[in-house]
Design a protein around this motif. Structure first.
Motif, PDB file in Angstrom:
ATOM      1  N   GLY A 192      36.945  39.485  25.325  1.00 15.16           N
ATOM      2  CA  GLY A 192      36.020  39.901  26.373  1.00 15.16           C
ATOM      3  C   GLY A 192      36.077  39.037  27.612  1.00 15.16           C
ATOM      4  N   THR A 193      37.240  38.441  27.897  1.00 14.45           N
ATOM      5  CA  THR A 193      37.330  37.515  29.035  1.00 14.45           C
ATOM      6  C   THR A 193      37.772  38.188  30.332  1.00 14.45           C
ATOM      7  N   GLU A 194      37.920  39.507  30.307  1.00 12.26           N
ATOM      8  CA  GLU A 194      38.241  40.219  31.547  1.00 12.26           C
ATOM      9  C   GLU A 194      36.961  40.846  32.099  1.00 12.26           C
ATOM     10  N   ILE A 195      36.541  40.363  33.248  1.00 11.66           N
ATOM     11  CA  ILE A 195      35.363  40.904  33.931  1.00 11.66           C
ATOM     12  C   ILE A 195      35.872  41.681  35.138  1.00 11.66           C
ATOM     13  N   VAL A 196      35.954  42.985  34.992  1.00  8.32           N
ATOM     14  CA  VAL A 196      36.449  43.833  36.078  1.00  8.32           C
ATOM     15  C   VAL A 196      35.300  44.717  36.550  1.00  8.32           C
ATOM     16  N   ILE A 197      34.970  44.598  37.822  1.00  4.83           N
ATOM     17  CA  ILE A 197      33.822  45.312  38.379  1.00  4.83           C
ATOM     18  C   ILE A 197      34.266  46.132  39.582  1.00  4.83           C
ATOM     19  N   GLY A 198      33.824  47.379  39.620  1.00  4.78           N
ATOM     20  CA  GLY A 198      34.163  48.249  40.742  1.00  4.78           C
ATOM     21  C   GLY A 198      34.597  49.614  40.275  1.00  4.78           C
ATOM     22  N   ASP A 199      35.001  50.439  41.219  1.00  3.00           N
ATOM     23  CA  ASP A 199      35.431  51.809  40.954  1.00  3.00           C
ATOM     24  C   ASP A 199      36.695  51.800  40.094  1.00  3.00           C
ATOM     25  N   LYS A 200      36.614  52.424  38.913  1.00  2.00           N
ATOM     26  CA  LYS A 200      37.776  52.461  38.026  1.00  2.00           C
ATOM     27  C   LYS A 200      38.959  53.168  38.677  1.00  2.00           C
ATOM     28  N   GLY A 201      38.680  54.014  39.645  1.00  2.00           N
ATOM     29  CA  GLY A 201      39.750  54.733  40.323  1.00  2.00           C
ATOM     30  C   GLY A 201      40.398  53.951  41.451  1.00  2.00           C
ATOM     31  N   LYS A 236      42.778  51.729  43.375  1.00  2.00           N
ATOM     32  CA  LYS A 236      44.194  51.455  43.084  1.00  2.00           C
ATOM     33  C   LYS A 236      44.466  49.973  42.896  1.00  2.00           C
ATOM     34  N   ASP A 237      43.811  49.141  43.690  1.00  5.33           N
ATOM     35  CA  ASP A 237      44.117  47.710  43.688  1.00  5.33           C
ATOM     36  C   ASP A 237      43.014  46.895  43.025  1.00  5.33           C
ATOM     37  N   THR A 238      43.399  45.686  42.584  1.00  7.67           N
ATOM     38  CA  THR A 238      42.449  44.741  41.996  1.00  7.67           C
ATOM     39  C   THR A 238      42.583  43.397  42.689  1.00  7.67           C
ATOM     40  N   LEU A 239      41.495  42.909  43.232  1.00  4.28           N
ATOM     41  CA  LEU A 239      41.450  41.576  43.800  1.00  4.28           C
ATOM     42  C   LEU A 239      40.937  40.631  42.726  1.00  4.28           C
ATOM     43  N   GLU A 240      41.696  39.597  42.440  1.00  8.32           N
ATOM     44  CA  GLU A 240      41.257  38.621  41.442  1.00  8.32           C
ATOM     45  C   GLU A 240      40.567  37.463  42.133  1.00  8.32           C
ATOM     46  N   VAL A 241      39.384  37.116  41.605  1.00  5.07           N
ATOM     47  CA  VAL A 241      38.559  36.056  42.181  1.00  5.07           C
ATOM     48  C   VAL A 241      38.350  34.973  41.117  1.00  5.07           C
ATOM     49  N   GLN A 249      31.272  42.090  48.269  1.00  7.87           N
ATOM     50  CA  GLN A 249      30.492  43.086  47.543  1.00  7.87           C
ATOM     51  C   GLN A 249      30.609  44.474  48.176  1.00  7.87           C
ATOM     52  N   LYS A 250      30.609  44.541  49.488  1.00  8.60           N
ATOM     53  CA  LYS A 250      30.720  45.827  50.170  1.00  8.60           C
ATOM     54  C   LYS A 250      32.066  46.478  49.899  1.00  8.60           C
ATOM     55  N   ASP A 251      33.139  45.676  49.921  1.00 10.13           N
ATOM     56  CA  ASP A 251      34.460  46.219  49.617  1.00 10.13           C
ATOM     57  C   ASP A 251      34.509  46.809  48.207  1.00 10.13           C
ATOM     58  N   ILE A 252      33.861  46.114  47.263  1.00 13.99           N
ATOM     59  CA  ILE A 252      33.816  46.617  45.881  1.00 13.99           C
ATOM     60  C   ILE A 252      33.031  47.921  45.835  1.00 13.99           C
ATOM     61  N   ASP A 253      31.864  47.923  46.487  1.00 11.72           N
ATOM     62  CA  ASP A 253      31.021  49.128  46.489  1.00 11.72           C
ATOM     63  C   ASP A 253      31.719  50.307  47.153  1.00 11.72           C
ATOM     64  N   ASP A 254      32.511  50.024  48.177  1.00  9.31           N
ATOM     65  CA  ASP A 254      33.219  51.085  48.904  1.00  9.31           C
ATOM     66  C   ASP A 254      34.459  51.574  48.165  1.00  9.31           C
ATOM     67  N   GLY A 255      34.804  50.917  47.057  1.00 11.40           N
ATOM     68  CA  GLY A 255      35.977  51.327  46.290  1.00 11.40           C
ATOM     69  C   GLY A 255      37.294  50.900  46.909  1.00 11.40           C
ATOM     70  N   ARG A 256      37.231  49.933  47.828  1.00  8.10           N
ATOM     71  CA  ARG A 256      38.467  49.468  48.458  1.00  8.10           C
ATOM     72  C   ARG A 256      39.383  48.803  47.430  1.00  8.10           C
ATOM     73  N   TYR A 257      38.771  48.112  46.497  1.00 11.55           N
ATOM     74  CA  TYR A 257      39.482  47.513  45.365  1.00 11.55           C
ATOM     75  C   TYR A 257      38.463  47.191  44.279  1.00 11.55           C
ATOM     76  N   LYS A 258      38.973  47.023  43.078  1.00  9.24           N
ATOM     77  CA  LYS A 258      38.171  46.462  41.995  1.00  9.24           C
ATOM     78  C   LYS A 258      38.278  44.947  42.110  1.00  9.24           C
ATOM     79  N   ALA A 259      37.353  44.237  41.483  1.00  7.48           N
ATOM     80  CA  ALA A 259      37.433  42.775  41.461  1.00  7.48           C
ATOM     81  C   ALA A 259      37.423  42.293  40.019  1.00  7.48           C
ATOM     82  N   ARG A 260      38.363  41.434  39.706  1.00  5.38           N
ATOM     83  CA  ARG A 260      38.351  40.776  38.409  1.00  5.38           C
ATOM     84  C   ARG A 260      37.934  39.324  38.624  1.00  5.38           C
ATOM     85  N   PHE A 261      36.846  38.935  37.961  1.00  8.73           N
ATOM     86  CA  PHE A 261      36.323  37.588  38.105  1.00  8.73           C
ATOM     87  C   PHE A 261      36.765  36.730  36.917  1.00  8.73           C
ATOM     88  N   THR A 262      37.422  35.618  37.218  1.00  8.04           N
ATOM     89  CA  THR A 262      37.772  34.627  36.199  1.00  8.04           C
ATOM     90  C   THR A 262      36.941  33.380  36.494  1.00  8.04           C
TER      91      THR A 262
END
Length: 281
Positions: free
Chosen positions: A82-91, A93-98, A119-132
């Motif tokens: 359970g160490t992958e925290i991915v938040i945002g629109d599943k659709g 295309k891109d994932t920004l890792e933080v 947060q706005k970029d995530i909400d807008d679906g510009r990319y998903k974010a994976r938090f480590t």
């Protein structure tokens, strides 16, 4: 009394004395056996007690013990342990890792100035974010605040991704975030006080119990164990795939907080635009 009777009486007396002596010998042997047995038992008890004490002394405690605790994965996590925290629109295309550490002052400065842009970029679906989330400041500077806050973030994530993001924002806020050298977040009471400022967590008995019980301590240790993932050993760091993204540095000059925030946001937007293309308007 006849001589015969006298001899019989003497024989009977001698027999009683002999019998009594035999009984006394048996009692003496029994006492010795009991003393020996008691001594052996005492040695065993003492030895067992010493062995148990040594065993207990060698058992891990605190966060070392958490490594062996039962793993409870927060809801809304993925991947091994359970160490992958991915938040945002599943659709998206891109994932920004933080990559962040809750005790990190630079992470706090980023959150305070630019967190809402992310947060706005995530909400807008510009990319998903994976938090480590790391806890290396605990190891470098001593303390437990990074790990303890990470465990509490696990409890927030179990509630919802929004609770996780808003709680992280509150922990990093100018109002709450301590100096790097001050291990404030090692105390559950401090974490719960901050949680009282988060609408999703305020008055939530399940969240509070999870923080106090350390429900997600083992999960926090698993997350902290990702230190060095993709070669990242500093925070905050941003990656897209295997590419490390770089923001322009902010000049070392006097400026107001508003000026700093404006410049920090502009630098972040420029970095994102260069990597993902301009945002849709």
């Amino acid at each position: 009394m006849s001589n015969r009777n006298s001899q019989a009486a003497k024989s009977a007396a001698r027999e009683r004395i002999r019998a009594e002596r035999e009984r006394e010998k048996k009692r003496a042997r029994l006492r010795r056996q009991l003393v020996v047995a008691g001594g052996v038992l005492g040695v065993l008890v003492i030895a067992g007690g010493i062995g148990y004490a040594v065993m207990k002394a060698n058992e891990p405690t605190g966060w070392e013990a958490a490594k062996e605790a039962k793993l409870v994965r927060p809801a809304h996590t993925q991947g091994k342990n359970g160490t992958e925290i991915v938040i945002g629109d599943k659709g998206a295309k891109d994932t920004l890792e933080v990559f962040e550490d809750i005790r990190c002052p630079a992470c706090a400065a980023f959150e305070q100035s630019t967190g809402k842009v992310l947060q706005k970029d995530i909400d807008d679906g510009r990319y998903k974010a994976r938090f480590t989330m790391y806890a290396f400041i605990d190891d470098m500077g001593g303390g437990e605040g990074s790990k303890n806050a990470l465990s509490a973030l696990g409890a927030a994530l179990d509630k919802s991704p929004e609770a996780f993001l808003h709680y992280k924002e509150a922990l990093y806020s100018l109002k709450n975030h301590p100096e790097e050298s001050v291990d404030t977040y090692a105390k559950d009471s401090a974490l719960l006080k901050v949680a009282g400022q988060v609408p999703e967590l305020k008055g939530d008995a399940k969240f509070e119990r999870a923080v106090k019980d350390g429900t997600y301590d083992r999960w926090a240790m698993e997350m902290a164990g990702l230190f060095g993932r993709k070669g990242v050993k500093g925070t905050p760091t941003f990656m897209h795939g295997d590419k490390k993204l770089t923001m322009a540095p902010i000049p070392q000059q006097q400026m107001t907080q508003e000026q700093y925030n404006k410049l920090a946001q502009a630098n972040f937007k420029k970095m994102i635009d260069e990597e993902f293309g301009p945002a849709e308007k």
